[in-house]
Enzyme design. Structure first.
Site, PDB file in Angstrom:
ATOM      1  N   THR A  43      14.492  51.824  -7.297  1.00 12.12           N
ATOM      2  CA  THR A  43      14.002  53.192  -7.539  1.00 12.12           C
ATOM      3  C   THR A  43      13.325  53.293  -8.845  1.00 12.12           C
ATOM      4  OG1 THR A  43      16.113  53.751  -8.158  1.00 12.12           O
ATOM      5  CG2 THR A  43      15.320  54.639  -5.995  1.00 12.12           C
TER       6      THR A  43
ATOM      7  N   ARG B 278      17.552  57.588   1.330  1.00  9.85           N
ATOM      8  CA  ARG B 278      18.607  58.558   1.348  1.00  9.85           C
ATOM      9  C   ARG B 278      19.177  59.037   0.001  1.00  9.85           C
ATOM     10  NH1 ARG B 278      19.506  54.745   4.671  1.00  9.85           N
ATOM     11  NH2 ARG B 278      19.469  55.106   7.056  1.00  9.85           N
TER      12      ARG B 278
ATOM     13  N   VAL C 217      12.112  45.634   0.974  1.00 11.82           N
ATOM     14  CA  VAL C 217      11.047  44.893   1.547  1.00 11.82           C
ATOM     15  C   VAL C 217       9.974  44.677   0.469  1.00 11.82           C
ATOM     16  CG1 VAL C 217      11.399  45.487   3.656  1.00 11.82           C
ATOM     17  CG2 VAL C 217      10.206  47.047   2.530  1.00 11.82           C
ATOM     18  N   ASP C 218      10.193  44.975  -0.884  1.00 15.16           N
ATOM     19  CA  ASP C 218       9.050  45.233  -1.906  1.00 15.16           C
ATOM     20  C   ASP C 218       8.680  44.000  -2.505  1.00 15.16           C
ATOM     21  OD1 ASP C 218      11.350  44.841  -3.672  1.00 15.16           O
ATOM     22  OD2 ASP C 218      11.568  47.030  -3.680  1.00 15.16           O
TER      23      ASP C 218
ATOM     24  N   HIS D 282      15.301  42.399   5.841  1.00 16.47           N
ATOM     25  CA  HIS D 282      14.491  43.569   6.580  1.00 16.47           C
ATOM     26  C   HIS D 282      13.180  43.248   6.347  1.00 16.47           C
ATOM     27  CE1 HIS D 282      18.021  46.792   6.438  1.00 16.47           C
ATOM     28  NE2 HIS D 282      18.186  45.932   7.384  1.00 16.47           N
TER      29      HIS D 282
ATOM     30  N   CYS E 127       1.123  40.643  13.454  1.00 14.57           N
ATOM     31  CA  CYS E 127       0.852  41.285  14.784  1.00 14.57           C
ATOM     32  C   CYS E 127       2.097  41.598  15.715  1.00 14.57           C
ATOM     33  CB  CYS E 127      -0.198  40.156  15.769  1.00 14.57           C
ATOM     34  SG  CYS E 127      -0.546  40.816  17.300  1.00 14.57           S
TER      35      CYS E 127
ATOM     36  N   CYS F 250       1.039  38.840  19.052  1.00 12.40           N
ATOM     37  CA  CYS F 250       1.158  37.236  19.079  1.00 12.40           C
ATOM     38  C   CYS F 250       1.992  36.880  17.925  1.00 12.40           C
ATOM     39  CB  CYS F 250      -0.348  36.984  19.101  1.00 12.40           C
ATOM     40  SG  CYS F 250      -1.240  37.113  17.731  1.00 12.40           S
TER      41      CYS F 250
ATOM     42  N   THR G  82      22.851  50.489  -2.717  1.00 15.16           N
ATOM     43  CA  THR G  82      22.576  50.640  -1.169  1.00 15.16           C
ATOM     44  C   THR G  82      23.726  51.554  -0.601  1.00 15.16           C
ATOM     45  OG1 THR G  82      22.907  49.557   0.848  1.00 15.16           O
ATOM     46  CG2 THR G  82      23.911  48.354  -0.921  1.00 15.16           C
ATOM     47  N   SER G  83      23.081  52.470   0.093  1.00 14.79           N
ATOM     48  CA  SER G  83      24.169  53.352   0.630  1.00 14.79           C
ATOM     49  C   SER G  83      24.982  52.810   1.689  1.00 14.79           C
ATOM     50  CB  SER G  83      23.411  54.521   1.226  1.00 14.79           C
ATOM     51  OG  SER G  83      22.411  54.020   2.313  1.00 14.79           O
TER      52      SER G  83
HETATM   53  P1  NAD Z   1      19.351  54.049   0.870  1.00 14.25           P
HETATM   54  O1  NAD Z   1      18.089  54.836   0.424  1.00 14.25           O
HETATM   55  O2  NAD Z   1      19.934  54.307   2.032  1.00 14.25           O
HETATM   56  O3  NAD Z   1      20.601  54.218  -0.280  1.00 14.25           O
HETATM   57  C1  NAD Z   1      20.164  53.784  -1.597  1.00 14.25           C
HETATM   58  C2  NAD Z   1      21.181  54.155  -2.467  1.00 14.25           C
HETATM   59  O4  NAD Z   1      20.790  53.725  -3.785  1.00 14.25           O
HETATM   60  C3  NAD Z   1      21.617  55.959  -2.408  1.00 14.25           C
HETATM   61  O5  NAD Z   1      22.901  55.872  -2.326  1.00 14.25           O
HETATM   62  C4  NAD Z   1      21.391  56.088  -4.000  1.00 14.25           C
HETATM   63  O6  NAD Z   1      22.199  56.978  -4.324  1.00 14.25           O
HETATM   64  C5  NAD Z   1      21.427  54.709  -4.825  1.00 14.25           C
HETATM   65  N1  NAD Z   1      20.627  54.412  -5.697  1.00 14.25           N
HETATM   66  C6  NAD Z   1      19.380  55.141  -5.868  1.00 14.25           C
HETATM   67  N2  NAD Z   1      18.866  54.870  -7.432  1.00 14.25           N
HETATM   68  C7  NAD Z   1      19.687  54.181  -7.905  1.00 14.25           C
HETATM   69  C8  NAD Z   1      19.822  53.635  -9.247  1.00 14.25           C
HETATM   70  N3  NAD Z   1      18.971  53.687  -9.883  1.00 14.25           N
HETATM   71  N4  NAD Z   1      20.883  52.908  -9.458  1.00 14.25           N
HETATM   72  C9  NAD Z   1      22.171  52.925  -8.654  1.00 14.25           C
HETATM   73  N5  NAD Z   1      22.021  53.358  -7.594  1.00 14.25           N
HETATM   74  C10 NAD Z   1      21.002  54.058  -6.758  1.00 14.25           C
HETATM   75  O7  NAD Z   1      19.027  52.594   0.922  1.00 14.25           O
HETATM   76  P2  NAD Z   1      19.593  51.387   1.534  1.00 14.25           P
HETATM   77  O8  NAD Z   1      20.855  51.327   1.628  1.00 14.25           O
HETATM   78  O9  NAD Z   1      18.788  50.267   0.862  1.00 14.25           O
HETATM   79  O10 NAD Z   1      18.848  51.339   3.160  1.00 14.25           O
HETATM   80  C11 NAD Z   1      17.665  51.906   3.322  1.00 14.25           C
HETATM   81  C12 NAD Z   1      16.586  50.852   4.057  1.00 14.25           C
HETATM   82  O11 NAD Z   1      15.242  51.458   3.706  1.00 14.25           O
HETATM   83  C13 NAD Z   1      17.011  49.421   3.860  1.00 14.25           C
HETATM   84  O12 NAD Z   1      16.920  49.088   5.120  1.00 14.25           O
HETATM   85  C14 NAD Z   1      15.788  49.195   3.360  1.00 14.25           C
HETATM   86  O13 NAD Z   1      14.949  48.024   3.931  1.00 14.25           O
HETATM   87  C15 NAD Z   1      14.536  50.167   3.296  1.00 14.25           C
HETATM   88  N6  NAD Z   1      13.923  50.596   2.019  1.00 14.25           N
HETATM   89  C16 NAD Z   1      13.307  49.774   1.245  1.00 14.25           C
HETATM   90  C17 NAD Z   1      12.666  49.980   0.063  1.00 14.25           C
HETATM   91  C18 NAD Z   1      12.242  49.003  -0.754  1.00 14.25           C
HETATM   92  O14 NAD Z   1      11.852  47.953  -0.329  1.00 14.25           O
HETATM   93  N7  NAD Z   1      12.355  49.129  -2.177  1.00 14.25           N
HETATM   94  C19 NAD Z   1      12.783  51.368  -0.218  1.00 14.25           C
HETATM   95  C20 NAD Z   1      13.246  52.230   0.523  1.00 14.25           C
HETATM   96  C21 NAD Z   1      13.713  51.951   1.791  1.00 14.25           C
END
Ligand code: NAD
Length: 253
Positions: free
Chosen positions: A25, A33, A102-103, A120, A128, A131, A194-195
């Protein structure tokens, strides 16, 4: 509390880290979320992450490509959380890093591919759906920017999608196995940003604990694992990881 976590990192034989969208983020990529998450602000955006919607609805594909083409990849850089984890590997204190992201930012920060599981998939490539042919994402985005709203595979005409695992799509068995092996083989698992609600990845901390590992949860908000973790650190991923890695560096001299 952080001193204790530093001790555990220094003493562990195998450290596994599991990261989620919260680690990125601070690089300007919204999570799903969190309070400013994509789905929190815009619940209908969840549809863009469903494989059924992507395959059945051309409008979903067009919107997915438009959103992707609007992003300037050079503006998205690793942040202190990614760099701290890369340093932890250099210090010999990070053995496997499983990311749901995935970034590609862990690779940009210097984490070695052999120690990284992008469970992920990656948004840096497109594939594709018929294929399996893969190409760099930028090559497809150039076609989108040139006017192709819903690009098709050059070889077979199939639908093209980012090489990421959408909801409803199966994980790559080899990557799932590598992640499972990391969980079973570690004696310390740290989850960050991660949530812990997306399965099967959310099983990994439980798998690690059942195999005898300690569990540390670092997140801005509560997670379902907080009650069973050995330590819960509520805070910003970059700040907390930077502090832990500084402590480890000091301890290792
Ligand atoms: P999630 O959105 O479910 O949870 C993210 C968690 O991180 C939240 O609980 C939030 O409170 C916390 N958070 C946010 N900023 C933070 C910070 N600076 N420091 C500490 N905590 C922080 O994400 P998830 O659990 O990774 O699952 C979502 C799915 O979405 C994953 O499967 C992922 O593949 C995908 N996704 C990936 C990206 C990316 O590649 N950057 C972005 C969005 C979603």
């Amino acid at each position: 509390m952080l001193d204790e976590v530093v001790d555990w990192v220094v003493e562990a034989e195998q450290v596994a880290v599991l990261t989620g969208a919260g680690v990125s983020t601070a690089s300007g990529i919204p999570d799903f979320r969190g309070p400013n998450g994509l789905w929190t602000r815009e619940p209908e955006a969840e549809r863009l992450s469903s494989i059924d919607a992507y395959v059945s609805d051309p409008e979903v594909r067009r919107e997915a490509w438009q959103r992707r083409a609007a992003i300037d990849p050079s503006a998205i850089r690793p942040n202190p959380a990614h760099y701290a984890l890369a340093e932890l590997e250099q210090l010999g204190r990070l053995h496997m890093l499983v990311t749901q992201n995935v970034d590609g930012l862990h690779l940009d920060a210097g984490t070695s591919p052999e120690r990284l599981v992008e469970i992920h998939g990656t948004a840096r490539a497109a594939a594709c759906l018929s294929c399996g042919d893969r190409q760099p994402m930028e090559a497809v985005l150039e076609r989108v920017r040139a006017g192709e709203a819903d690009p098709r595979c050059d070889g077979c005409g199939g639908l093209v999608k980012s090489a990421t695992i959408s909801f409803g799509q199966a994980l790559e068995p080899t990557e799932l196995q590598r992640a499972h092996d990391a969980a079973v083989g570690c004696d310390l698992m740290i989850t960050v940003g991660t949530s812990l609600v997306v399965y099967p990845v959310a099983m990994l901390p439980q798998t690690a604990q059942e195999a005898g590992a300690r569990l540390v949860v670092i997140n801005a908000e509560e997670t379902p694992y907080d009650g069973r973790a050995d330590a819960v650190v509520r805070g910003d991923a970059g700040e907390v990881l930077t502090a832990i890695v500084a402590g480890v560096r000091d301890r290792l001299g």
